[in-house]
Motif scaffolding. Sequence first.
Motif, short mmCIF file in Angstrom:
data_model
loop_
_atom_site.label_atom_id
_atom_site.label_comp_id
_atom_site.label_asym_id
_atom_site.label_seq_id
_atom_site.Cartn_x
_atom_site.Cartn_y
_atom_site.Cartn_z
N ASP A 1 41.56 6.03 -23.48
CA ASP A 1 41.72 5.21 -22.28
C ASP A 1 42.86 5.74 -21.40
OD1 ASP A 1 39.66 3.54 -23.02
OD2 ASP A 1 40.97 1.99 -23.87
N ALA A 2 43.95 6.16 -22.05
CA ALA A 2 45.10 6.67 -21.30
C ALA A 2 44.76 7.98 -20.60
CB ALA A 2 46.29 6.86 -22.23
N VAL A 3 43.98 8.83 -21.27
CA VAL A 3 43.55 10.09 -20.65
C VAL A 3 42.67 9.80 -19.45
CG1 VAL A 3 42.09 12.12 -21.00
CG2 VAL A 3 43.78 11.48 -22.74
N ARG A 4 41.75 8.86 -19.60
CA ARG A 4 40.86 8.48 -18.50
C ARG A 4 41.68 7.96 -17.32
NH1 ARG A 4 38.40 5.16 -21.17
NH2 ARG A 4 36.66 6.43 -21.91
N ALA A 5 42.66 7.12 -17.61
CA ALA A 5 43.49 6.55 -16.54
C ALA A 5 44.33 7.62 -15.85
CB ALA A 5 44.40 5.46 -17.12
N GLU A 6 44.86 8.57 -16.62
CA GLU A 6 45.68 9.64 -16.05
C GLU A 6 44.87 10.48 -15.08
OE1 GLU A 6 48.88 12.18 -15.28
OE2 GLU A 6 48.83 10.19 -16.21
N MET A 7 43.65 10.81 -15.45
CA MET A 7 42.82 11.60 -14.55
C MET A 7 42.35 10.77 -13.36
SD MET A 7 40.72 14.26 -16.99
CE MET A 7 39.95 13.01 -18.01
N GLY A 8 42.17 9.49 -13.57
CA GLY A 8 41.78 8.62 -12.47
C GLY A 8 42.84 8.50 -11.41
N ARG A 9 44.11 8.68 -11.79
CA ARG A 9 45.20 8.60 -10.81
C ARG A 9 45.14 9.72 -9.78
NH1 ARG A 9 48.22 5.71 -14.77
NH2 ARG A 9 48.60 7.51 -16.09
N THR A 10 44.47 10.81 -10.14
CA THR A 10 44.32 11.91 -9.19
C THR A 10 42.98 11.86 -8.47
OG1 THR A 10 43.37 13.39 -10.88
CG2 THR A 10 45.77 13.37 -10.65
N GLY A 11 42.26 10.77 -8.67
CA GLY A 11 40.98 10.59 -7.99
C GLY A 11 39.81 11.22 -8.70
N ALA A 12 40.03 11.74 -9.91
CA ALA A 12 38.94 12.39 -10.66
C ALA A 12 38.23 11.35 -11.52
CB ALA A 12 39.50 13.50 -11.53
N ASP A 13 36.95 11.17 -11.25
CA ASP A 13 36.14 10.22 -12.03
C ASP A 13 35.48 10.98 -13.18
OD1 ASP A 13 34.76 8.04 -12.92
OD2 ASP A 13 33.23 8.09 -11.35
N VAL A 14 36.25 11.20 -14.23
CA VAL A 14 35.79 12.02 -15.36
C VAL A 14 35.31 11.12 -16.50
CG1 VAL A 14 36.47 13.74 -17.09
CG2 VAL A 14 37.39 13.87 -14.76
N PRO A 15 34.07 11.29 -16.94
CA PRO A 15 33.62 10.53 -18.10
C PRO A 15 34.40 11.00 -19.34
CG PRO A 15 31.77 11.53 -16.93
CD PRO A 15 33.01 12.15 -16.38
N VAL A 16 34.93 10.06 -20.10
CA VAL A 16 35.68 10.39 -21.32
C VAL A 16 35.00 9.73 -22.50
CG1 VAL A 16 37.89 10.24 -22.53
CG2 VAL A 16 37.86 10.58 -20.05
N ARG A 17 34.61 10.53 -23.47
CA ARG A 17 33.97 10.02 -24.68
C ARG A 17 34.77 10.46 -25.90
NH1 ARG A 17 28.57 8.96 -24.41
NH2 ARG A 17 28.96 8.10 -26.48
N THR A 18 34.65 9.68 -26.97
CA THR A 18 35.36 9.98 -28.21
C THR A 18 34.36 10.27 -29.31
OG1 THR A 18 37.15 8.49 -27.56
CG2 THR A 18 37.06 9.14 -29.87
#
Length: 238
Positions: free
Chosen positions: A27-44
């Motif tokens: 979740d933190a990785v997803r949020a970090e990338m979202g702060r730069t405007g990147a909508d990156v799907p993150v799966r575990t």
Amino acid sequence: MSVPALVLVAHGTRSATGVRMIAALADAVRAEMGRTGADVPVRTAFVDVLGPTPAEVLRELNGVPAVVVPAFLASGYHVYQDVPREVRDSGHPDVVVTPAMGPDPMLARVMRMRLHEAGMRPGDAVVVAAAGSSDARARHDVRQATAMLAEELGVAVRAAYIATGEPRVPDVVAALRESGAERVFVASYLLAHGLFQQRLREVGADGVAEPLGVHPAVVRLLVDRYRTAAAEFLIPAA
């Protein structure tokens, strides 16, 4: 081309706390990338104990390019054998696998912080406790991580193993006491809570640091691994 998905691959644990920590890290990785405007799907995904496997997650992406980030602190069997096999078994045509998380100076800084949180003071002896591996390359990585922490602390640091490999953590703690160390602290070179972290509570140390866990430096390291690999999808074929 679609934005490459990030598949965070961890070992897996039966510890509910450990599972929640891996989920929080994703979740933190997803949020970090979202702060730069990147909508990156993150799966575990997990290579042991739990599911889904990396192959299952990659198949579910339905052809979306993927960057697989092994969330391992040293590169042994899981990194060199399990992850590549899972990628092959998935049949996914567009996958880039990054180097493992560790060793890395960022992780050494987090270990130093965790040790101070656990009460370590100047003059205390320090042991880096890793899970261990039968793979010599993984043990080399642990020695590198130990050297990085020693540089951070400015003191000698010993490496030891919890499950596989020698020397074992309790033996190193005992040897340090016999050599005159008044207080011995263990730096946990583990990503999340689980059985191995529990075992460290029984090694006879004066303090045991928490696992690396969800720390901003760990999150940035994973994001950096992803971004470097994702750039490969933008390089035109020769």
